[in-house]
Design a protein around this motif. Structure first.
Motif, PDB file in Angstrom:
ATOM      1  N   ASP A   1       0.683  -1.239   0.021  1.00 53.63           N
ATOM      2  CA  ASP A   1       0.102   0.022  -0.208  1.00 53.63           C
ATOM      3  C   ASP A   1       0.767   1.413  -0.103  1.00 53.63           C
ATOM      4  O   ASP A   1       0.133   2.318   0.132  1.00 53.63           O
ATOM      5  CB  ASP A   1      -0.985   0.122   1.376  1.00 53.63           C
ATOM      6  CG  ASP A   1      -2.064  -0.998   1.107  1.00 53.63           C
ATOM      7  OD1 ASP A   1      -2.189  -1.690   0.067  1.00 53.63           O
ATOM      8  OD2 ASP A   1      -2.532  -1.336   2.261  1.00 53.63           O
TER       9      ASP A   1
ATOM     10  N   TYR B   1       3.788   7.521  -0.237  1.00 56.54           N
ATOM     11  CA  TYR B   1       2.260   7.684   0.078  1.00 56.54           C
ATOM     12  C   TYR B   1       1.497   6.402   0.219  1.00 56.54           C
ATOM     13  O   TYR B   1       1.751   5.317  -0.367  1.00 56.54           O
ATOM     14  CB  TYR B   1       1.764   8.156  -1.434  1.00 56.54           C
ATOM     15  CG  TYR B   1       0.074   8.351  -1.552  1.00 56.54           C
ATOM     16  CD1 TYR B   1      -0.509   9.531  -0.525  1.00 56.54           C
ATOM     17  CD2 TYR B   1      -0.662   7.548  -2.046  1.00 56.54           C
ATOM     18  CE1 TYR B   1      -1.551   9.858  -0.707  1.00 56.54           C
ATOM     19  CE2 TYR B   1      -2.090   7.819  -2.021  1.00 56.54           C
ATOM     20  CZ  TYR B   1      -2.485   8.918  -1.454  1.00 56.54           C
ATOM     21  OH  TYR B   1      -4.023   9.158  -1.443  1.00 56.54           O
TER      22      TYR B   1
ATOM     23  N   THR C   1      -1.466   4.499   0.386  1.00 46.93           N
ATOM     24  CA  THR C   1      -2.441   4.443  -0.278  1.00 46.93           C
ATOM     25  C   THR C   1      -3.903   3.880   0.572  1.00 46.93           C
ATOM     26  O   THR C   1      -5.117   4.424   0.325  1.00 46.93           O
ATOM     27  CB  THR C   1      -2.632   3.574  -1.574  1.00 46.93           C
ATOM     28  OG1 THR C   1      -2.588   2.142  -1.388  1.00 46.93           O
ATOM     29  CG2 THR C   1      -1.669   3.875  -2.586  1.00 46.93           C
TER      30      THR C   1
ATOM     31  N   ARG D   1      -4.655   4.502   3.635  1.00 48.89           N
ATOM     32  CA  ARG D   1      -4.798   5.715   4.575  1.00 48.89           C
ATOM     33  C   ARG D   1      -4.934   7.205   4.102  1.00 48.89           C
ATOM     34  O   ARG D   1      -5.442   7.864   4.355  1.00 48.89           O
ATOM     35  CB  ARG D   1      -3.922   6.045   5.823  1.00 48.89           C
ATOM     36  CG  ARG D   1      -3.731   4.826   6.723  1.00 48.89           C
ATOM     37  CD  ARG D   1      -3.134   4.708   7.920  1.00 48.89           C
ATOM     38  NE  ARG D   1      -1.436   5.050   7.591  1.00 48.89           N
ATOM     39  CZ  ARG D   1      -0.727   5.371   8.267  1.00 48.89           C
ATOM     40  NH1 ARG D   1      -1.052   5.616   9.737  1.00 48.89           N
ATOM     41  NH2 ARG D   1       0.412   5.343   8.218  1.00 48.89           N
ATOM     42  N   ARG D   2      -4.517   7.078   2.463  1.00 46.88           N
ATOM     43  CA  ARG D   2      -4.654   8.278   1.805  1.00 46.88           C
ATOM     44  C   ARG D   2      -3.809   9.529   2.285  1.00 46.88           C
ATOM     45  O   ARG D   2      -4.315  10.527   2.612  1.00 46.88           O
ATOM     46  CB  ARG D   2      -5.985   8.589   1.420  1.00 46.88           C
ATOM     47  CG  ARG D   2      -6.660   7.874   0.572  1.00 46.88           C
ATOM     48  CD  ARG D   2      -8.245   8.197   0.303  1.00 46.88           C
ATOM     49  NE  ARG D   2      -8.621   7.168  -0.518  1.00 46.88           N
ATOM     50  CZ  ARG D   2      -9.901   7.248  -0.773  1.00 46.88           C
ATOM     51  NH1 ARG D   2     -10.745   8.418  -0.382  1.00 46.88           N
ATOM     52  NH2 ARG D   2     -10.723   6.244  -1.519  1.00 46.88           N
ATOM     53  N   THR D   3      -2.444   9.234   2.716  1.00 45.82           N
ATOM     54  CA  THR D   3      -1.777   9.972   3.613  1.00 45.82           C
ATOM     55  C   THR D   3      -0.347  10.046   3.151  1.00 45.82           C
ATOM     56  O   THR D   3       0.090   8.971   2.749  1.00 45.82           O
ATOM     57  CB  THR D   3      -1.760   9.947   4.933  1.00 45.82           C
ATOM     58  OG1 THR D   3      -1.201  11.253   5.551  1.00 45.82           O
ATOM     59  CG2 THR D   3      -1.263   8.722   5.543  1.00 45.82           C
ATOM     60  N   THR D   4       0.496  11.156   2.976  1.00 44.25           N
ATOM     61  CA  THR D   4       1.899  10.902   2.849  1.00 44.25           C
ATOM     62  C   THR D   4       2.754  10.754   4.016  1.00 44.25           C
ATOM     63  O   THR D   4       2.456  11.347   5.188  1.00 44.25           O
ATOM     64  CB  THR D   4       2.386  12.246   2.067  1.00 44.25           C
ATOM     65  OG1 THR D   4       2.152  13.440   3.082  1.00 44.25           O
ATOM     66  CG2 THR D   4       1.754  12.460   0.943  1.00 44.25           C
TER      67      THR D   4
END
Length: 146
Positions: free
Chosen positions: A72, A121, A123, A125-128
Motif C-alpha cells: 500500500d 504515499y 494508499t 490511509r490516503r496520506t503522505t
C-alpha cells in the motif's frame, strides 16, 4: 529511421554543420536525488532535473522510484513554485507504485525558487509519510561547476 539518422548525420558532417543536442541534455540542470526519510523498510526517491530559471514556464522532471516494499506504499513527488511576481503554487502530485516512473511538473509562469518534495504515499490511509524537500534557487545553481 536509423538509416535516415545516419544519413542526416553524414550530410551534416560533410557540410560542416553541428548536430543539435538532445532537448533533455541541452535544456536541463541535473539537481540530483531527493529522497524521503527512511524507515519501516523503505523510502521514495526522485532523480531530479530542472529547466532554466529564466524560462517562462519552469519545469521539474526526472525519474521517481518506489523503494518501499509495502503493497500500500507508493512514491510521490510534488513541487511548490515561488513566482517572480509574488505568491506560490503547488503542482499536482505525480506518483508511482512501480519500481520507477517518469514525472514532469510545470509552473504557471517565471519563478524565483522551487521546493521539490518527495514522500511515501500510503494508499490505504490516503496520506503522505516520511516527506523530504529540497529548496532550489538560481543562486545555488549559479555556484555549481559547469
Amino acid at each position: 529511421m536509423r538509416t535516415n539518422l545516419v544519413l542526416g548525420a553524414t550530410v551534416a558532417l560533410l557540410l560542416g554543420a553541428a548536430l543539435p543536442a538532445p532537448a533533455s541534455a541541452a535544456a536541463g540542470v541535473h539537481w540530483g536525488p531527493v529522497q524521503s526519510a527512511g524507515g519501516h523498510g523503505g523510502y521514495a526517491k526522485a532523480d531530479v532535473w530542472i529547466s532554466d530559471f529564466s524560462a517562462e514556464t519552469f519545469q521539474v522532471y526526472g525519474k521517481l522510484y518506489d523503494r518501499d516494499p509495502h503493497r500500500d506504499h507508493c512514491a510521490t513527488v510534488r513541487a511548490r513554485f515561488h513566482y517572480a511576481g509574488g505568491g506560490t503554487g503547488w503542482s499536482r502530485a505525480k506518483s508511482t507504485c512501480s519500481p520507477s516512473g517518469s514525472f514532469r511538473l510545470s509552473s504557471d509562469g517565471e519563478i524565483k525558487r522551487v521546493d521539490v518534495r518527495v514522500c511515501v504515499y500510503d494508499t490505504a490511509r490516503r496520506t503522505t509519510l516520511k516527506c523530504h524537500h529540497d529548496a532550489i534557487t538560481p543562486e545555488i545553481i549559479a555556484g555549481w561547476p559547469q
